[in-house]
Enzyme design. Sequence first.
Site, PDB file in Angstrom:
ATOM      1  N   ASP A  55      19.468  24.048  -7.180  1.00  0.00           N
ATOM      2  CA  ASP A  55      20.313  23.429  -8.197  1.00  0.00           C
ATOM      3  C   ASP A  55      19.760  22.064  -8.610  1.00  0.00           C
ATOM      4  O   ASP A  55      19.192  21.353  -7.790  1.00  0.00           O
ATOM      5  CB  ASP A  55      21.734  23.275  -7.637  1.00  0.00           C
ATOM      6  CG  ASP A  55      22.754  22.981  -8.725  1.00  0.00           C
ATOM      7  OD1 ASP A  55      22.459  23.261  -9.903  1.00  0.00           O
ATOM      8  OD2 ASP A  55      23.843  22.481  -8.388  1.00  0.00           O
TER       9      ASP A  55
ATOM     10  N   ASN B  80      25.571  32.783 -14.899  1.00  0.00           N
ATOM     11  CA  ASN B  80      24.643  32.072 -15.793  1.00  0.00           C
ATOM     12  C   ASN B  80      24.520  32.732 -17.169  1.00  0.00           C
ATOM     13  O   ASN B  80      24.038  32.103 -18.119  1.00  0.00           O
ATOM     14  CB  ASN B  80      23.243  31.954 -15.180  1.00  0.00           C
ATOM     15  CG  ASN B  80      23.159  30.949 -14.050  1.00  0.00           C
ATOM     16  OD1 ASN B  80      22.314  31.063 -13.172  1.00  0.00           O
ATOM     17  ND2 ASN B  80      24.035  29.960 -14.041  1.00  0.00           N
TER      18      ASN B  80
END
Length: 253
Positions: free
Chosen positions: A23, A71
């Site tokens: 991330d 996503n």
Amino acid sequence: MSNHSNHSNAISILPRHIAIIMDGNNRYGRANDLGRGEGHVAGKDALDPIVEHCLEVGVEVLSVFAFSSENWQRPAAEVALLMRLLTSTIHEQLPRMNKYRIRLRFIGDRSQLDDDLQQLMLDAEQQTAHFEVMTLVIAISYGGQWDIAHAAQQLAQQVQAGQLTADEISAELLTQHVQLADAPAVDMLIRTGGEYRLSNFLLWQSAYAELFFTPTLWPDFGANELDGMLREFSQRQRRFGKTSEQVAMQTNL
């Protein structure tokens, strides 16, 4: 690869399976005034040194979260860029997988991916299937809840077909139907980028994983920081529901 013994001496207990939520790419891009999407490119480049380091120290499986089922909700241009990067990652990784004899695997719901990418993934898996030194798992269009629901669906089909009764369904049986059923459970789960959540990654497989969080953005995460985490991992007592006294007795046997 000569470092193997040095690392093994320094780190007494190694995780067999490390999972990483990579991330912080977009924030890295913004912090470094990079062009749109360039943070993801930097993130792609950060993977190689980590793979090589895991190989050197003797980790069996490294699973990385490249693209989650959530996503897909991101802006279309970013999704398209991520898909291009995944394609180039696979092309770039194949020679490295062959060189180091690493098996490449993909987990996730492939039905949403375009046909060319699906074919590329399949070819890469077939080409490296016989390698046994280490496995690199890339999660694409993956979600932990999807994974568990998908396993439940397979068991329901077996019940429907009369191969199984509902009473026979157990945690052990479900474990055999989730993704990576044949791999060791996740021992160590790392999340970069300063967030403290699992974001639906390998939920079932990480039931007893040791969790590590770092504010370091993924493109800045390197082998030295991983080493520090590995040393801490080897000092943590993993009880799996038992008392520390029971664990100590087992260790001393």
